[in-house]
Design a protein around this motif. Structure first.
Motif, PDB file in Angstrom:
ATOM      1  N   SER A  21     -83.427  -4.558 -19.815  1.00  0.00           N
ATOM      2  CA  SER A  21     -83.543  -5.936 -19.014  1.00  0.00           C
ATOM      3  C   SER A  21     -84.198  -5.776 -17.200  1.00  0.00           C
ATOM      4  O   SER A  21     -83.281  -4.504 -16.660  1.00  0.00           O
ATOM      5  CB  SER A  21     -83.046  -6.906 -19.167  1.00  0.00           C
ATOM      6  N   ALA A  23     -85.632  -8.002 -13.773  1.00  0.00           N
ATOM      7  CA  ALA A  23     -85.132  -9.588 -13.867  1.00  0.00           C
ATOM      8  C   ALA A  23     -86.450  -8.998 -12.027  1.00  0.00           C
ATOM      9  O   ALA A  23     -85.478  -8.322 -11.158  1.00  0.00           O
ATOM     10  CB  ALA A  23     -83.957 -10.511 -13.327  1.00  0.00           C
ATOM     11  N   ASP A  72     -91.438 -11.970 -20.429  1.00  0.00           N
ATOM     12  CA  ASP A  72     -90.741 -13.285 -20.435  1.00  0.00           C
ATOM     13  C   ASP A  72     -91.223 -14.362 -18.690  1.00  0.00           C
ATOM     14  O   ASP A  72     -90.808 -13.666 -18.031  1.00  0.00           O
ATOM     15  CB  ASP A  72     -89.782 -13.756 -20.887  1.00  0.00           C
ATOM     16  N   LYS A  75     -88.830 -16.722 -17.327  1.00  0.00           N
ATOM     17  CA  LYS A  75     -87.665 -16.215 -16.806  1.00  0.00           C
ATOM     18  C   LYS A  75     -88.082 -15.486 -15.676  1.00  0.00           C
ATOM     19  O   LYS A  75     -86.991 -13.906 -15.171  1.00  0.00           O
ATOM     20  CB  LYS A  75     -86.699 -15.372 -18.009  1.00  0.00           C
ATOM     21  N   ASN A  76     -89.094 -14.287 -15.251  1.00  0.00           N
ATOM     22  CA  ASN A  76     -89.720 -13.567 -14.750  1.00  0.00           C
ATOM     23  C   ASN A  76     -89.316 -12.241 -14.777  1.00  0.00           C
ATOM     24  O   ASN A  76     -88.472 -11.382 -14.091  1.00  0.00           O
ATOM     25  CB  ASN A  76     -89.039 -13.785 -13.167  1.00  0.00           C
ATOM     26  N   THR A  77     -88.725 -12.198 -16.172  1.00  0.00           N
ATOM     27  CA  THR A  77     -88.554 -10.625 -17.185  1.00  0.00           C
ATOM     28  C   THR A  77     -88.913  -9.668 -17.439  1.00  0.00           C
ATOM     29  O   THR A  77     -89.548 -10.718 -18.808  1.00  0.00           O
ATOM     30  CB  THR A  77     -86.791 -11.409 -17.332  1.00  0.00           C
TER      31      THR A  77
END
Length: 114
Positions: A21, A23, A72, A75-77
Protein backbone atom coordinates in the motif's frame (compact mmCIF):
# COMPACT_ATOMS: atom_id res chain seq x y z
CA UNK A 1 4.57 18.92 -0.30
CA UNK A 2 3.91 15.49 -1.70
CA UNK A 3 4.62 12.58 0.62
CA UNK A 4 4.34 8.88 -0.19
CA UNK A 5 4.33 6.32 2.61
CA UNK A 6 4.54 2.62 1.74
CA UNK A 7 3.62 -0.41 3.79
CA UNK A 8 3.11 -4.13 3.33
CA UNK A 9 6.50 -5.52 2.43
CA UNK A 10 8.01 -8.54 4.08
CA UNK A 11 9.24 -12.09 3.72
CA UNK A 12 7.15 -14.68 1.91
CA UNK A 13 7.72 -18.11 0.43
CA UNK A 14 7.72 -18.72 -3.29
CA UNK A 15 4.15 -18.93 -4.54
CA UNK A 16 2.86 -16.71 -1.77
CA UNK A 17 1.19 -13.31 -1.86
CA UNK A 18 1.75 -9.83 -0.50
CA UNK A 19 -0.14 -6.57 -0.78
CA UNK A 20 1.69 -3.28 -0.85
CA UNK A 21 0.00 0.00 0.00
CA UNK A 22 1.10 3.57 -0.63
CA UNK A 23 -0.67 6.49 1.00
CA UNK A 24 -0.21 9.84 -0.74
CA UNK A 25 -0.61 13.29 0.73
CA UNK A 26 -0.02 16.75 -0.62
CA UNK A 27 -3.17 17.62 -2.48
CA UNK A 28 -2.37 16.45 -6.02
CA UNK A 29 -3.23 12.81 -5.75
CA UNK A 30 -6.20 12.70 -8.09
CA UNK A 31 -4.71 14.10 -11.27
CA UNK A 32 -1.58 12.10 -11.72
CA UNK A 33 -0.11 8.73 -12.53
CA UNK A 34 1.04 6.48 -9.73
CA UNK A 35 2.77 3.17 -9.64
CA UNK A 36 5.43 0.92 -8.27
CA UNK A 37 9.03 0.47 -9.24
CA UNK A 38 11.47 -2.03 -7.83
CA UNK A 39 15.20 -2.35 -7.52
CA UNK A 40 17.04 -5.58 -6.86
CA UNK A 41 20.68 -5.64 -5.69
CA UNK A 42 23.02 -4.85 -8.56
CA UNK A 43 20.18 -4.03 -10.94
CA UNK A 44 18.59 -0.89 -12.24
CA UNK A 45 15.27 0.35 -10.90
CA UNK A 46 12.43 -0.85 -13.11
CA UNK A 47 8.77 -0.03 -13.48
CA UNK A 48 6.58 -2.82 -12.16
CA UNK A 49 3.11 -1.33 -12.65
CA UNK A 50 1.46 2.02 -13.21
CA UNK A 51 -2.07 3.42 -13.05
CA UNK A 52 -3.25 6.81 -14.26
CA UNK A 53 -6.02 8.99 -12.89
CA UNK A 54 -8.51 7.39 -15.25
CA UNK A 55 -7.67 3.91 -14.03
CA UNK A 56 -5.70 2.69 -17.03
CA UNK A 57 -2.92 0.33 -16.03
CA UNK A 58 0.31 -1.03 -17.42
CA UNK A 59 2.59 -3.78 -16.18
CA UNK A 60 6.07 -5.10 -16.72
CA UNK A 61 5.98 -8.29 -18.77
CA UNK A 62 7.56 -10.19 -15.87
CA UNK A 63 4.59 -9.54 -13.56
CA UNK A 64 1.63 -9.64 -15.94
CA UNK A 65 -1.02 -12.05 -14.73
CA UNK A 66 0.47 -12.15 -11.21
CA UNK A 67 0.39 -8.54 -9.97
CA UNK A 68 -2.56 -6.15 -9.89
CA UNK A 69 -2.37 -2.42 -9.29
CA UNK A 70 -5.34 -0.41 -8.08
CA UNK A 71 -6.08 2.93 -6.49
CA UNK A 72 -8.59 4.44 -4.08
CA UNK A 73 -9.18 8.14 -4.74
CA UNK A 74 -11.04 8.60 -1.47
CA UNK A 75 -8.21 7.18 0.62
CA UNK A 76 -5.49 8.65 -1.61
CA UNK A 77 -3.90 5.23 -1.73
CA UNK A 78 -2.48 2.98 -4.42
CA UNK A 79 -2.13 -0.77 -3.94
CA UNK A 80 -0.10 -3.55 -5.49
CA UNK A 81 -1.49 -7.05 -5.03
CA UNK A 82 1.29 -9.53 -5.71
CA UNK A 83 0.39 -13.18 -6.19
CA UNK A 84 2.42 -16.23 -7.20
CA UNK A 85 5.57 -14.52 -6.01
CA UNK A 86 8.91 -15.78 -7.25
CA UNK A 87 12.42 -15.39 -5.80
CA UNK A 88 13.24 -13.06 -8.71
CA UNK A 89 10.60 -10.66 -7.38
CA UNK A 90 12.86 -9.97 -4.41
CA UNK A 91 13.66 -6.26 -4.38
CA UNK A 92 13.00 -2.96 -2.69
CA UNK A 93 9.67 -1.70 -3.99
CA UNK A 94 9.19 2.04 -4.35
CA UNK A 95 5.91 3.88 -4.64
CA UNK A 96 6.01 6.45 -7.45
CA UNK A 97 3.91 9.44 -8.38
CA UNK A 98 4.23 11.43 -11.58
CA UNK A 99 2.89 14.98 -11.63
CA UNK A 100 5.21 17.33 -13.44
CA UNK A 101 8.10 15.47 -11.85
CA UNK A 102 8.77 12.16 -10.17
CA UNK A 103 8.03 11.67 -6.49
CA UNK A 104 9.21 8.60 -4.57
CA UNK A 105 8.41 6.78 -1.38
CA UNK A 106 11.07 5.51 0.97
CA UNK A 107 10.85 1.94 -0.29
CA UNK A 108 9.73 -1.31 1.25
CA UNK A 109 11.63 -4.60 1.12
CA UNK A 110 10.01 -7.65 -0.46
CA UNK A 111 11.88 -10.93 -0.06
CA UNK A 112 10.67 -14.15 -1.65
CA UNK A 113 12.36 -17.33 -0.44
CA UNK A 114 12.62 -20.42 -2.61
Amino acid sequence: QVQLVESGGGLVQSGGSLRLSCAASGGIFRFNTMGWHRQAPGKQRELVAGINSGGSTNYADSVKGRFTISRDHVKNTVYLQMNSLKPEDTAVYYCWLLYGRDYWGQGTQVTVSS
